[in-house]
Design a protein around this motif. Sequence first.
Motif, PDB file in Angstrom:
ATOM      1  N   VAL A  71      41.186   7.675 -83.959  1.00 41.60           N
ATOM      2  CA  VAL A  71      40.539   7.632 -85.276  1.00 41.60           C
ATOM      3  C   VAL A  71      40.369   6.178 -85.721  1.00 41.60           C
ATOM      4  N   ARG A 107      44.389   2.016 -94.181  1.00 40.21           N
ATOM      5  CA  ARG A 107      44.909   2.896 -95.236  1.00 40.21           C
ATOM      6  C   ARG A 107      44.541   2.380 -96.619  1.00 40.21           C
ATOM      7  N   GLU A 165      37.155  12.645 -87.872  1.00 37.42           N
ATOM      8  CA  GLU A 165      38.247  13.535 -88.321  1.00 37.42           C
ATOM      9  C   GLU A 165      39.550  13.119 -87.708  1.00 37.42           C
ATOM     10  N   GLU A 180      49.408  -1.725 -85.716  1.00 38.33           N
ATOM     11  CA  GLU A 180      50.094  -1.431 -86.981  1.00 38.33           C
ATOM     12  C   GLU A 180      49.455  -2.180 -88.156  1.00 38.33           C
ATOM     13  N   THR A 182      33.099   6.997 -93.286  1.00 40.83           N
ATOM     14  CA  THR A 182      33.976   7.917 -92.561  1.00 40.83           C
ATOM     15  C   THR A 182      33.262   9.217 -92.161  1.00 40.83           C
ATOM     16  N   ARG A 203      46.261  -0.349 -88.901  1.00 38.93           N
ATOM     17  CA  ARG A 203      46.521   0.926 -89.575  1.00 38.93           C
ATOM     18  C   ARG A 203      46.815   0.706 -91.064  1.00 38.93           C
ATOM     19  N   MET A 223      43.237  11.917 -93.891  1.00 38.25           N
ATOM     20  CA  MET A 223      42.868  11.606 -92.526  1.00 38.25           C
ATOM     21  C   MET A 223      44.063  10.965 -91.842  1.00 38.25           C
ATOM     22  N   ARG A 224      44.388  11.472 -90.672  1.00 42.43           N
ATOM     23  CA  ARG A 224      45.500  10.930 -89.904  1.00 42.43           C
ATOM     24  C   ARG A 224      44.983   9.781 -89.036  1.00 42.43           C
ATOM     25  N   LEU A 225      45.595   8.628 -89.152  1.00 37.53           N
ATOM     26  CA  LEU A 225      45.104   7.435 -88.462  1.00 37.53           C
ATOM     27  C   LEU A 225      45.740   7.287 -87.079  1.00 37.53           C
ATOM     28  N   THR A 226      45.258   8.089 -86.130  1.00 39.59           N
ATOM     29  CA  THR A 226      45.688   7.963 -84.749  1.00 39.59           C
ATOM     30  C   THR A 226      44.904   6.815 -84.111  1.00 39.59           C
ATOM     31  N   LYS A 227      45.268   6.440 -82.896  1.00 41.43           N
ATOM     32  CA  LYS A 227      44.564   5.347 -82.216  1.00 41.43           C
ATOM     33  C   LYS A 227      43.079   5.656 -82.055  1.00 41.43           C
TER      34      LYS A 227
END
Length: 85
Positions: free
Chosen positions: A7, A73, A85, A66, A81, A69, A1-5
């Motif tokens: 998400v 992780r 996505e 940051e 979750t 994030r 999963m990409r942790l964009t703002k």
Amino acid sequence: MRLTKDVIQKLLDSNEGFTKTKYFSGRNFKETNHYLIKGGKLLIRSKGKTSWADSRHDNSTIADIEQTRRFLRKVIDELKTEGIE
């Protein structure tokens, strides 16, 4: 999963009330970090002391993007979750 703002915000919103405590102990230093997801933000309370008698701290902060994030992780396996996505 990409942790964009987006998400990250969805994860914070869907995991309201999640808590985690982490401990660190070094040669002359002990610290306890309490993490709490509340109100769509990650709150951090850091308590610690060194070997000096007057050297104690108890700080509470709101994590920046940051810090949030990095925390997410590390604990992603413990979070809800579904549908994100």
